[in-house]
Design a protein around this motif. Sequence first.
Motif, PDB file in Angstrom:
ATOM      1  N   VAL A  43       1.068   7.027  -6.630  1.00  0.00           N
ATOM      2  CA  VAL A  43      -0.115   7.865  -6.837  1.00  0.00           C
ATOM      3  C   VAL A  43       0.204   9.323  -6.523  1.00  0.00           C
ATOM      4  O   VAL A  43      -0.132  10.234  -7.299  1.00  0.00           O
ATOM      5  CB  VAL A  43      -1.296   7.375  -5.970  1.00  0.00           C
ATOM      6  N   VAL A  79       2.286   1.757  -3.664  1.00  0.00           N
ATOM      7  CA  VAL A  79       1.308   2.285  -4.625  1.00  0.00           C
ATOM      8  C   VAL A  79       0.889   3.702  -4.239  1.00  0.00           C
ATOM      9  O   VAL A  79       0.646   4.544  -5.122  1.00  0.00           O
ATOM     10  CB  VAL A  79       0.080   1.361  -4.754  1.00  0.00           C
ATOM     11  N   ASN A  80       0.818   3.993  -2.947  1.00  0.00           N
ATOM     12  CA  ASN A  80       0.509   5.362  -2.520  1.00  0.00           C
ATOM     13  C   ASN A  80       1.577   6.334  -3.010  1.00  0.00           C
ATOM     14  O   ASN A  80       1.271   7.454  -3.441  1.00  0.00           O
ATOM     15  CB  ASN A  80       0.413   5.445  -0.997  1.00  0.00           C
ATOM     16  N   ALA A 133      -4.570   1.655  -8.300  1.00  0.00           N
ATOM     17  CA  ALA A 133      -3.816   1.122  -7.165  1.00  0.00           C
ATOM     18  C   ALA A 133      -4.667   0.150  -6.361  1.00  0.00           C
ATOM     19  O   ALA A 133      -4.175  -0.874  -5.877  1.00  0.00           O
ATOM     20  CB  ALA A 133      -3.335   2.273  -6.279  1.00  0.00           C
ATOM     21  N   SER A 134      -5.967   0.459  -6.225  1.00  0.00           N
ATOM     22  CA  SER A 134      -6.868  -0.432  -5.490  1.00  0.00           C
ATOM     23  C   SER A 134      -6.988  -1.783  -6.179  1.00  0.00           C
ATOM     24  O   SER A 134      -7.061  -2.823  -5.519  1.00  0.00           O
ATOM     25  CB  SER A 134      -8.254   0.212  -5.366  1.00  0.00           C
ATOM     26  N   GLN A 164       0.828  -1.197   0.000  1.00  0.00           N
ATOM     27  CA  GLN A 164       0.000   0.000   0.000  1.00  0.00           C
ATOM     28  C   GLN A 164       0.866   1.253   0.000  1.00  0.00           C
ATOM     29  O   GLN A 164       0.552   2.242  -0.682  1.00  0.00           O
ATOM     30  CB  GLN A 164      -0.924   0.000   1.213  1.00  0.00           C
TER      31      GLN A 164
END
Length: 303
Positions: free
Chosen positions: A170, A166-167, A214-215, A163
């Motif tokens: 983003v 990917v954060n 990303a989700s 997470q």
Amino acid sequence: MIKRILLLTVTNVAVLVLLTAVISVLHLDRWLTAAGINYPLLLVFSLVVGFTGSFLSLAISKWMAKMAYNIQVIDSPQTEGEEWLVNTVRSLAARARIAMPEVGIYESPEVNAFATGPSRSNALVAVSSGLLSQINRRQIEGVLGHEITHISNGDMVTMTLLQGVVNTFVVFLSRIIGVLFDSFLSRGDEERRGVGMGFYVGMFLSEIALGLLASFIVAWYSRQREFRADAGSARIAGKDAMLSALRGLQSLTEGGSVIDDGRSASLSAFKIHGKPGGFLSLLASHPPLEERIAALERLPEAA
């Protein structure tokens, strides 16, 4: 602890190297500098923002779970059922070679269980009253083995790292896209300095789109973990126990029983339930029960 620190360090370095390589290959470094963007500083900012929230959530995950579900931790078993539950978790934890996690029960009609916590030595296994009352003990043992395997595999930390990565992408890419969008809107305006409204619009829209992508990535990885947790339960609790648990949940689902009461979506990745098919299945943290049953049936019997 040392392994987790090393994993975090390697992950951070990999993210920095990858983003730097992409910028260099696409020759974005000169363009970003000309646009007034200090991209090395932006990289560091993105990493801090990307990982801080993830690791804060991991650090307080047990506390969050206890508050969200009003979990009653079993410090001293008061009933035969509580004693059996604690002893079963202790036995499974020993087989998985992890420290004994906290064990708790929460009142809910849902048929569910989850594991959470910041580390293998500081974890919580919680089960619903609905699970304890609607499936048999052999099935419950399979469910507990599944959750213990999540802890043993370090899934909480791994999901946090993923997470965070990917954060970071983003945060970083949305700001790059924001600059591109703003530059496109302000073509011909040579007197303007700094970013305009186009930057914020582009950043906002791209954060939504990239966040959805990303989700998908995080949910896909979460579904793969579930197959591994099922296999781990088959190893430490018995293949028959895990298969019986999944079939029992499938029967309850088809019968209209409450499998998830919807509380605390942040913990959904560690629950035992599955999600409906269709487009929403791409965002599901768990594979459909029939897929999990089929995968488990293909596993060879333990020697």
